[in-house]
Design a protein around this motif. Structure first.
Motif, PDB file in Angstrom:
ATOM      1  N   MET A 167      57.504  87.424 -12.574  1.00  0.00           N
ATOM      2  CA  MET A 167      58.302  86.793 -11.529  1.00  0.00           C
ATOM      3  C   MET A 167      57.489  86.463 -10.276  1.00  0.00           C
ATOM      4  SD  MET A 167      61.181  86.524 -12.989  1.00  0.00           S
ATOM      5  CE  MET A 167      61.449  87.040 -14.686  1.00  0.00           C
ATOM      6  N   GLY A 168      56.534  87.317  -9.924  1.00  0.00           N
ATOM      7  CA  GLY A 168      55.745  87.109  -8.718  1.00  0.00           C
ATOM      8  C   GLY A 168      55.077  85.756  -8.632  1.00  0.00           C
ATOM      9  N   PRO A 169      54.512  85.219  -9.748  1.00  0.00           N
ATOM     10  CA  PRO A 169      53.891  83.889  -9.655  1.00  0.00           C
ATOM     11  C   PRO A 169      54.865  82.778  -9.295  1.00  0.00           C
ATOM     12  CG  PRO A 169      53.097  85.067 -11.591  1.00  0.00           C
ATOM     13  CD  PRO A 169      54.229  85.879 -11.021  1.00  0.00           C
ATOM     14  N   ASN A 170      56.163  83.050  -9.390  1.00  0.00           N
ATOM     15  CA  ASN A 170      57.178  82.055  -9.025  1.00  0.00           C
ATOM     16  C   ASN A 170      58.092  82.618  -7.941  1.00  0.00           C
ATOM     17  OD1 ASN A 170      56.699  79.871 -11.162  1.00  0.00           O
ATOM     18  ND2 ASN A 170      56.919  81.693 -12.409  1.00  0.00           N
ATOM     19  N   ALA A 171      57.468  83.170  -6.891  1.00  0.00           N
ATOM     20  CA  ALA A 171      58.230  83.888  -5.872  1.00  0.00           C
ATOM     21  C   ALA A 171      59.270  83.001  -5.203  1.00  0.00           C
ATOM     22  CB  ALA A 171      57.279  84.471  -4.823  1.00  0.00           C
ATOM     23  N   ARG A 172      58.911  81.751  -4.938  1.00  0.00           N
ATOM     24  CA  ARG A 172      59.889  80.872  -4.269  1.00  0.00           C
ATOM     25  C   ARG A 172      61.068  80.567  -5.198  1.00  0.00           C
ATOM     26  NH1 ARG A 172      58.274  79.196   0.611  1.00  0.00           N
ATOM     27  NH2 ARG A 172      56.042  79.335   1.093  1.00  0.00           N
ATOM     28  N   SER A 173      60.805  80.464  -6.482  1.00  0.00           N
ATOM     29  CA  SER A 173      61.908  80.270  -7.425  1.00  0.00           C
ATOM     30  C   SER A 173      62.814  81.495  -7.448  1.00  0.00           C
ATOM     31  CB  SER A 173      61.357  79.988  -8.821  1.00  0.00           C
ATOM     32  OG  SER A 173      60.637  78.780  -8.856  1.00  0.00           O
ATOM     33  N   VAL A 174      62.235  82.675  -7.300  1.00  0.00           N
ATOM     34  CA  VAL A 174      63.033  83.902  -7.209  1.00  0.00           C
ATOM     35  C   VAL A 174      63.949  83.833  -5.992  1.00  0.00           C
ATOM     36  CG1 VAL A 174      62.977  86.397  -6.845  1.00  0.00           C
ATOM     37  CG2 VAL A 174      61.347  85.329  -8.419  1.00  0.00           C
ATOM     38  N   LEU A 175      63.401  83.443  -4.844  1.00  0.00           N
ATOM     39  CA  LEU A 175      64.206  83.381  -3.619  1.00  0.00           C
ATOM     40  C   LEU A 175      65.332  82.369  -3.751  1.00  0.00           C
ATOM     41  CD1 LEU A 175      61.341  83.605  -0.969  1.00  0.00           C
ATOM     42  CD2 LEU A 175      62.992  85.392  -1.579  1.00  0.00           C
ATOM     43  N   MET A 176      65.045  81.230  -4.403  1.00  0.00           N
ATOM     44  CA  MET A 176      66.092  80.229  -4.600  1.00  0.00           C
ATOM     45  C   MET A 176      67.203  80.794  -5.481  1.00  0.00           C
ATOM     46  SD  MET A 176      65.106  77.594  -2.850  1.00  0.00           S
ATOM     47  CE  MET A 176      66.100  76.263  -3.493  1.00  0.00           C
ATOM     48  N   ALA A 177      66.837  81.515  -6.532  1.00  0.00           N
ATOM     49  CA  ALA A 177      67.835  82.102  -7.419  1.00  0.00           C
ATOM     50  C   ALA A 177      68.661  83.153  -6.686  1.00  0.00           C
ATOM     51  CB  ALA A 177      67.153  82.717  -8.643  1.00  0.00           C
ATOM     52  N   LEU A 178      68.023  83.954  -5.841  1.00  0.00           N
ATOM     53  CA  LEU A 178      68.759  84.965  -5.075  1.00  0.00           C
ATOM     54  C   LEU A 178      69.787  84.322  -4.157  1.00  0.00           C
ATOM     55  CD1 LEU A 178      65.929  87.501  -4.128  1.00  0.00           C
ATOM     56  CD2 LEU A 178      67.642  87.705  -5.939  1.00  0.00           C
ATOM     57  N   LYS A 179      69.449  83.176  -3.580  1.00  0.00           N
ATOM     58  CA  LYS A 179      70.413  82.479  -2.718  1.00  0.00           C
ATOM     59  C   LYS A 179      71.606  81.986  -3.531  1.00  0.00           C
ATOM     60  CE  LYS A 179      67.197  80.973   0.869  1.00  0.00           C
ATOM     61  NZ  LYS A 179      66.562  79.829   1.561  1.00  0.00           N
ATOM     62  N   ARG A 180      71.326  81.531  -4.757  1.00  0.00           N
ATOM     63  CA  ARG A 180      72.407  80.975  -5.565  1.00  0.00           C
ATOM     64  C   ARG A 180      73.388  82.045  -6.041  1.00  0.00           C
ATOM     65  NH1 ARG A 180      67.866  77.587  -8.411  1.00  0.00           N
ATOM     66  NH2 ARG A 180      67.830  75.743  -7.083  1.00  0.00           N
ATOM     67  N   ILE A 181      72.929  83.288  -6.150  1.00  0.00           N
ATOM     68  CA  ILE A 181      73.844  84.346  -6.606  1.00  0.00           C
ATOM     69  C   ILE A 181      74.394  85.169  -5.452  1.00  0.00           C
ATOM     70  CG2 ILE A 181      72.672  84.485  -8.835  1.00  0.00           C
ATOM     71  CD1 ILE A 181      71.388  87.114  -7.898  1.00  0.00           C
ATOM     72  N   ALA A 182      74.017  84.844  -4.216  1.00  0.00           N
ATOM     73  CA  ALA A 182      74.394  85.665  -3.068  1.00  0.00           C
ATOM     74  C   ALA A 182      75.901  85.731  -2.869  1.00  0.00           C
ATOM     75  CB  ALA A 182      73.723  85.139  -1.801  1.00  0.00           C
ATOM     76  N   THR A 183      76.625  84.681  -3.259  1.00  0.00           N
ATOM     77  CA  THR A 183      78.080  84.654  -3.039  1.00  0.00           C
ATOM     78  C   THR A 183      78.865  85.320  -4.160  1.00  0.00           C
ATOM     79  OG1 THR A 183      78.224  82.479  -4.087  1.00  0.00           O
ATOM     80  CG2 THR A 183      77.895  82.521  -1.703  1.00  0.00           C
ATOM     81  N   LEU A 184      78.189  85.725  -5.227  1.00  0.00           N
ATOM     82  CA  LEU A 184      78.881  86.341  -6.361  1.00  0.00           C
ATOM     83  C   LEU A 184      79.114  87.833  -6.105  1.00  0.00           C
ATOM     84  CD1 LEU A 184      76.841  84.769  -9.319  1.00  0.00           C
ATOM     85  CD2 LEU A 184      78.973  83.920  -8.295  1.00  0.00           C
ATOM     86  N   GLU A 185      80.290  88.319  -6.475  1.00  0.00           N
ATOM     87  CA  GLU A 185      80.578  89.752  -6.403  1.00  0.00           C
ATOM     88  C   GLU A 185      80.125  90.377  -7.716  1.00  0.00           C
ATOM     89  OE1 GLU A 185      84.494  90.831  -5.197  1.00  0.00           O
ATOM     90  OE2 GLU A 185      84.715  89.086  -3.885  1.00  0.00           O
ATOM     91  N   VAL A 186      79.019  91.092  -7.666  1.00  0.00           N
ATOM     92  CA  VAL A 186      78.391  91.620  -8.884  1.00  0.00           C
ATOM     93  C   VAL A 186      78.541  93.136  -8.939  1.00  0.00           C
ATOM     94  CG1 VAL A 186      76.235  91.824 -10.174  1.00  0.00           C
ATOM     95  CG2 VAL A 186      76.742  89.710  -8.921  1.00  0.00           C
ATOM     96  N   ASN A 187      79.141  93.636 -10.027  1.00  0.00           N
ATOM     97  CA  ASN A 187      79.236  95.078 -10.245  1.00  0.00           C
ATOM     98  C   ASN A 187      78.096  95.594 -11.116  1.00  0.00           C
ATOM     99  OD1 ASN A 187      81.552  95.223  -8.755  1.00  0.00           O
ATOM    100  ND2 ASN A 187      82.943  95.326 -10.514  1.00  0.00           N
ATOM    101  N   LEU A 188      77.628  94.740 -12.033  1.00  0.00           N
ATOM    102  CA  LEU A 188      76.620  95.167 -12.998  1.00  0.00           C
ATOM    103  C   LEU A 188      75.681  93.992 -13.280  1.00  0.00           C
ATOM    104  CD1 LEU A 188      75.654  97.317 -15.173  1.00  0.00           C
ATOM    105  CD2 LEU A 188      77.166  96.109 -16.777  1.00  0.00           C
ATOM    106  N   ILE A 189      74.373  94.251 -13.280  1.00  0.00           N
ATOM    107  CA  ILE A 189      73.401  93.249 -13.683  1.00  0.00           C
ATOM    108  C   ILE A 189      72.961  93.584 -15.104  1.00  0.00           C
ATOM    109  CG2 ILE A 189      71.135  92.229 -13.253  1.00  0.00           C
ATOM    110  CD1 ILE A 189      71.519  92.831 -10.298  1.00  0.00           C
ATOM    111  N   ALA A 190      73.323  92.707 -16.039  1.00  0.00           N
ATOM    112  CA  ALA A 190      73.024  92.914 -17.452  1.00  0.00           C
ATOM    113  C   ALA A 190      71.741  92.158 -17.786  1.00  0.00           C
ATOM    114  CB  ALA A 190      74.185  92.439 -18.321  1.00  0.00           C
ATOM    115  N   THR A 191      70.644  92.870 -17.816  1.00  0.00           N
ATOM    116  CA  THR A 191      69.336  92.265 -18.015  1.00  0.00           C
ATOM    117  C   THR A 191      69.014  92.140 -19.504  1.00  0.00           C
ATOM    118  OG1 THR A 191      68.158  94.371 -18.019  1.00  0.00           O
ATOM    119  CG2 THR A 191      68.560  93.347 -15.883  1.00  0.00           C
TER     120      THR A 191
END
Length: 577
Positions: free
Chosen positions: A214-238
């Motif tokens: 994930m580190g080589p695509n750090a900005r893509s990580v930040l963009m994804a975090l913004k897109r899920i910020a409004t979701l109410e998440v109880n469990l992250i199923a990896t």
């Protein structure tokens, strides 16, 4: 809180592949394939604690399977899946990511449920069409799309490209507040403990996983975090390791902190396009591939879903901007995304433009003039597509992206002479080598490069090894199974060829204009003025940091002038050619 119903693990005959089936929420079950002894994941990193491959079943009025598993679990997994769901009644197969450790059994599921609708990003569906050998019904989704399974299980999708493949999406179930993220937030950690109960044991593997994937695509990580910020998440199923419940907020915050720190040091190109407009996605990804070869970070931004704030932010933090022309507006006004880019861009940024070939694009040359008036230098000439793209267009875009990346990094490169007082650099410079020109042709695409890091590597079979910089255009023609010609240059008579092949070629230019060649048996060009040549087939590639180490078998060869000597290259320092 997650209600768990435990099942006994199923062991393979070998005893080191086991299965764990758990109910993790109403109507939701995970099938975890535990690979206890896996000690390496591809070539990226060594595993200390094995790994798991996690798959999920959601049962509403309709039933969905999210991801499959590695093919090594074929019998164990399919038996467990058929105990959980009647495959004749399976409605959807959601593919968050097509890497084989998650999609390795898609073919087998389709064999048993040919009626199923495969759900994934546009790129994922394209990948799957090349992976499975039968037609299937599909549904392309991206951010904002939903799928209602009934009984409260309304799924929504979040685009997360480049994490760590270009096809990645997240799936969110509003009914259970579970976010299914496949690789993201995962770790290679094999334990029959389903949840993240022991963070001090998990953190080293969690960080190693982030650093490598994930580190080589750090900005893509930040963009994804913004897109899920409004979701109410109880469990992250990896997709790998334990599911994140006890400490999910802390895990997400680690991703955010690490990515923000990494992004501050990245050189970034923001590539704006409209995903489903013309051939925009194909051109955009070819450009992105070329940029990535240079080590520059590239972020793809879909103008159809990005808001003005996101576009401004991506322009502000970019050293380079590429725009794929979006569709014209019905009111003939400028596309709002282009207006935002024009209002934010500045003269310190490089720019490039391309047309998608739809026939309905915004006009490219007026936008080019506006950007030039703002003082943005052009990294490559506009790429204008009028017909369906070909391999030649793919190579043109690849080379244009590489050119842009190289120009951005030019000021950062170590200048020859800066380390002349270094004993190590001078010592390395005493490693002399021959001079060669590698030529290759694949379909309609041909390329060449001057090479000096070449050695004979084996007797049986006869083999050579070549170091090829990752940002060379010819790199895309030197994958396993490809063929090339190694042309040996002659001492005292090679300067015209060296001068020709050392010059910078515009993207897509014919490297052989004005050079006498004739075709080898493998189709690649032989230089008529070379001292000797060898026809080779690539048998392997090894990652050598800033170079690919390419091994090849030699099939045939000939010496044109028996008394000629191979040209030799003597360097003064070891930090450049």
């Amino acid at each position: 809180m997650v209600a768990l119903v435990h099942s006994s693990p199923t062991l393979s005959p070998a005893g080191r592949l086991t299965l764990q089936v758990e109910n993790i929420a109403p109507d939701t079950t995970t099938i975890r394939c535990l690979d206890w002894d896996r000690d390496r994941f591809d070539i990226e990193f060594e595993l200390q604690n094995g790994t798991t491959y996690n798959s999920f079943v959601i049962r509403g009025d309709k039933t969905a399977l999210i991801d499959t598993s590695h093919r090594k679990f074929r019998d164990l997994y399919l038996d467990a899946l058929e105990q959980q769901v009647n495959l004749a009644e399976l409605d959807y197969l959601i593919v968050n990511h097509t890497e084989p450790d998650h999609s390795g059994l898609v073919q087998q599921v389709l064999d048993r449920a040919p009626h199923v609708i495969v759900v994934g990003s546009k790129v994922a569906i394209q990948f799957l069409e090349n992976m499975v050998h039968q037609p299937f019904e599909s549904m392309v989704v991206k951010s904002g799309h939903t799928l209602d399974l009934g009984k409260g299980h309304e799924l929504s999708f979040v685009s997360a490209p480049n994490l760590h493949w270009p096809d990645t999406i997240f799936t969110y179930d509003a009914g259970t507040r579970i976010l299914f993220t496949c690789d993201v937030f995962g770790m290679h950690y094999c334990d029959d403990c389903l949840l993240d109960e022991t963070p001090h044991l998990l953190e080293p593997d969690f960080q190693t996983y982030y650093d490598c994937l994930m580190g080589p695509n750090a900005r893509s990580v930040l963009m994804a975090l913004k897109r899920i910020a409004t979701l109410e998440v109880n469990l992250i199923a990896t997709g790998h390791g334990p599911l994140l419940w006890h400490h999910r907020c802390e895990w997400v915050e680690k991703y955010r902190t690490w990515s923000e720190n990494q992004a501050q040091t990245d050189t970034l190109v923001s590539l704006f396009y409209v995903d489903e407009h013309g051939h925009s996605d194909r051109l955009a990804r070819a450009l992105a591939t070329g940029i990535a070869k240079t080590g520059v970070t590239v972020e793809l931004v879909d103008l159809a879903v990005a808001d003005a704030h996101e576009i401004r932010e991506m322009v502000n933090c970019a050293a380079g901007i590429i725009i794929g022309m979006p569709p014209q507006q019905a009111d003939s006004g400028t596309h709002p995304g282009l207006s935002t880019i024009l209002a934010t861009a500045s003269s310190h940024q490089l720019m490039g433009l391309f047309e998608t070939g739809s026939g309905q694009d915004e006009p490219i040359y007026p936008l080019r003039a506006q950007l030039q008036e703002l003082g943005l230098p052009e990294a490559f000439l506009p790429i204008v597509l009028k017909t369906a793209p070909t391999e030649v267009i793919d190579q043109l875009c690849d080379e244009a992206g590489t050119d842009l990346g190289q120009q951005l990094l030019e000021k950062q490169r170590v200048k020859p002479g800066h380390t002349l007082d270094s004993s190590l650099d001078r010592a390395l410079g005493r490693l002399s080598s021959g001079l060669y020109i590698i030529t290759a042709r694949k379909g309609e695409v041909a390329s060449a490069m001057l090479a000096s890091w070449v050695i004979q590597a084996s007797f049986e079979p006869l083999g050579v090894a070549i170091a090829v910089s990752k940002d060379r255009a010819i790199e895309s023609l030197l994958h396993v199974g490809d063929t090339f010609v190694l042309n040996v240059l002659e001492e005292g008579r090679c300067q015209p060829l060296i001068k020709h092949f050392l010059k910078r070629f515009p993207p897509g230019a014919d490297r052989f204009t004005g050079i006498d060649t004739y075709p080898a048996q493998n189709g690649s060009p032989i230089l008529a003025r070379s001292l000797a040549y060898l026809e080779c087939e690539v048998t392997g590639r090894l990652d050598g940091n800033d170079h690919w180490l390419v091994s090849a078998t030699v099939h045939t060869g000939r010496v044109a002038k028996r008394d000629g000597l191979t040209a030799v290259h003597h360097r003064k320092v070891g930090n450049h050619y």
